[in-house]
Design a protein around this motif. Structure first.
Motif, PDB file in Angstrom:
ATOM      1  N   MET A  26       0.813  -1.197   0.000  1.00 28.29           N
ATOM      2  CA  MET A  26       0.000   0.000   0.000  1.00 28.29           C
ATOM      3  C   MET A  26       0.853   1.256   0.000  1.00 28.29           C
ATOM      4  O   MET A  26       0.551   2.222  -0.703  1.00 28.29           O
ATOM      5  CB  MET A  26      -0.912   0.002   1.225  1.00 28.29           C
ATOM      6  CG  MET A  26      -1.881   1.164   1.249  1.00 28.29           C
ATOM      7  SD  MET A  26      -3.105   1.017   2.562  1.00 28.29           S
ATOM      8  CE  MET A  26      -2.085   0.903   3.990  1.00 28.29           C
ATOM      9  N   LEU A  27       1.906   1.233   0.771  1.00 30.22           N
ATOM     10  CA  LEU A  27       2.652   2.472   0.998  1.00 30.22           C
ATOM     11  C   LEU A  27       3.902   2.600   0.145  1.00 30.22           C
ATOM     12  O   LEU A  27       4.497   3.670   0.073  1.00 30.22           O
ATOM     13  CB  LEU A  27       3.017   2.576   2.480  1.00 30.22           C
ATOM     14  CG  LEU A  27       1.801   2.659   3.404  1.00 30.22           C
ATOM     15  CD1 LEU A  27       2.216   2.482   4.849  1.00 30.22           C
ATOM     16  CD2 LEU A  27       1.064   3.978   3.206  1.00 30.22           C
ATOM     17  N   THR A  80       0.720  11.116   4.799  1.00 34.60           N
ATOM     18  CA  THR A  80       0.710   9.972   3.890  1.00 34.60           C
ATOM     19  C   THR A  80      -0.199   8.862   4.409  1.00 34.60           C
ATOM     20  O   THR A  80      -1.013   8.303   3.661  1.00 34.60           O
ATOM     21  CB  THR A  80       2.140   9.419   3.734  1.00 34.60           C
ATOM     22  OG1 THR A  80       2.925  10.399   3.054  1.00 34.60           O
ATOM     23  CG2 THR A  80       2.157   8.125   2.943  1.00 34.60           C
ATOM     24  N   LEU A 115      -3.820   9.836   4.152  1.00 37.01           N
ATOM     25  CA  LEU A 115      -4.264   9.809   2.766  1.00 37.01           C
ATOM     26  C   LEU A 115      -4.574   8.383   2.293  1.00 37.01           C
ATOM     27  O   LEU A 115      -5.524   8.150   1.540  1.00 37.01           O
ATOM     28  CB  LEU A 115      -3.193  10.435   1.871  1.00 37.01           C
ATOM     29  CG  LEU A 115      -3.616  10.732   0.439  1.00 37.01           C
ATOM     30  CD1 LEU A 115      -4.709  11.779   0.410  1.00 37.01           C
ATOM     31  CD2 LEU A 115      -2.433  11.178  -0.399  1.00 37.01           C
ATOM     32  N   ALA A 116      -3.791   7.455   2.758  1.00 37.75           N
ATOM     33  CA  ALA A 116      -4.000   6.065   2.355  1.00 37.75           C
ATOM     34  C   ALA A 116      -5.355   5.519   2.821  1.00 37.75           C
ATOM     35  O   ALA A 116      -5.808   4.477   2.345  1.00 37.75           O
ATOM     36  CB  ALA A 116      -2.860   5.191   2.884  1.00 37.75           C
ATOM     37  N   PHE A 119      -8.100   7.735   3.093  1.00 38.99           N
ATOM     38  CA  PHE A 119      -9.019   8.842   2.841  1.00 38.99           C
ATOM     39  C   PHE A 119     -10.437   8.390   2.515  1.00 38.99           C
ATOM     40  O   PHE A 119     -11.399   9.105   2.753  1.00 38.99           O
ATOM     41  CB  PHE A 119      -8.485   9.703   1.695  1.00 38.99           C
ATOM     42  CG  PHE A 119      -8.009  11.059   2.147  1.00 38.99           C
ATOM     43  CD1 PHE A 119      -7.390  11.217   3.366  1.00 38.99           C
ATOM     44  CD2 PHE A 119      -8.176  12.178   1.339  1.00 38.99           C
ATOM     45  CE1 PHE A 119      -6.948  12.464   3.794  1.00 38.99           C
ATOM     46  CE2 PHE A 119      -7.738  13.431   1.754  1.00 38.99           C
ATOM     47  CZ  PHE A 119      -7.128  13.568   2.974  1.00 38.99           C
TER      48      PHE A 119
END
Lengths: 198, 198
Positions: free
Chosen positions: B32-33, B113, B116-117, B119
């Motif tokens: 994901m990141l 960050t 946001l992942a 959101f």
DNA sequence: TTCGTCATGTAATGGGTTACATGATTAC
DNA sequence: GTAATCATGTAACCCATTACATGACGAA
């Protein structure tokens, strides 16, 4: 600052230029590294203490200029002891060079930044080696981004996708910046006599 | 990861989607990141333990296949191994929302960050608020870069100058990216019915 | 007189990193 | 049968963050 053990290098580097006390050290650090680097007292002073214990710096008590005690005069028992100036020792110089040259930790963004800030103390070959190491690291990350996206793209939502795309673009931009630095390094190496910057 | 207390949010967020065991959690986190976020076991498992103690997740022992298994054939649907599956509790959901919505810590790059992942779990107004807060923060930093350079430009060498210029450009690029996200947010807010991404 | 900046530190707290330790399962 | 990956943790070490505590100095 976030990672452990990162203050040593810049502290030694600044003290190499001239002796300073802690408060000024922090100001110079911010000026040199920009507003994203904030050093707290709780990390700076312990770092200085560690360096002092290791014999890399020595504390000098600067006598106060205060010359005039006109008003306050009197009973203050002692006057000295205002600023504590730190000076780099010979051991400190050696430690600085060692920390600066080690290539192992050069890949991480923050470590790289700190080394770059003291690049003028390195010879061109070492500079090139560090730049290329950092470049290779970023290139590798870029590749990982791509495989990552290939494998997971359908499963991640649009925000996360935007995040990764932006992150990749930033990495790409970093690489181009490194490339510029490498080009500049090679051109002073092989070409014109060292302009030694402005 | 570098800063303290940052794993909580993404761990809760992933477990919100579905229950998982630690090993898988780490893989999902990386996917994901992106490759710059590496989570070590020594930080992941203690985080899970803390969350369990706080009642935010619960451990489910997935039972292993009855000890002795026929070599291959028999248990094809089994796939059993001794795993510890973590499931989000109601308290965990609440904690997740709380961590996600708090605007205080939203300015820092890594915190931003992570938010946001996830959101998609926020309503558009909160999303906009977080985006604008981050934008203002970056803008402020940009201003600090400029004053900084105004005051110190002559005193910094060419490497450090290049560093700061690159850093400023990156910040500028971040701002433009945020602006895009803000525009997208506003357009789904006022315009077409929520496309709910791809 | 009071406020802002200069100036130096300490204490508690928390948690990340690295290395260690173990064992099961899968693929070759 | 052995290497790679899956899988779960623990422990020591280190250090950053935050808050706290103090005090001098210059200017308004």
């Amino acid at each position: 600052m976030k990672q452990p053990g990162m203050l040593e290098l810049p502290v030694l580097g600044l003290l190499k230029e001239r002796s300073m006390h802690g408060y000024e050290l922090r100001k110079q650090l911010s000026a040199m590294l920009g507003p994203f680097w904030q050093v707290s007292w709780g990390s700076l002073y312990p770092t200085l203490r560690r360096l002092a214990k290791a014999g890399a710096v020595e504390k000098l008590a600067e006598e106060k200029p205060s010359k005039r005690r006109a008003k306050t005069a009197s009973g203050s028992l002692n006057s000295g002891r205002r600023k504590t100036v730190y000076r780099l020792t010979a051991q400190g110089e050696a430690l600085f060079t060692e920390l600066l040259e080690e290539t192992a930790a050069a890949v991480d963004a923050d470590h790289f930044t700190l080394k770059l800030a003291f690049f003028r103390y390195l010879n061109p070959e070492t500079r090139l080696a560090l730049l290329e190491r950092r470049r290779a690291y970023l290139q590798e990350k870029l590749g990982q981004f791509k495989t990552n996206l290939r494998d997971y793209r359908e499963r991640i939502d649009s925000y996360t996708l935007s995040l990764q795309n932006h992150s990749m673009a930033a990495t790409q931009s970093d690489i181009e910046w490194i490339d510029e630095l490498i080009r500049a390094e090679r051109s002073i190496e092989g070409g014109a006599p060292n302009p030694s910057n402005a």
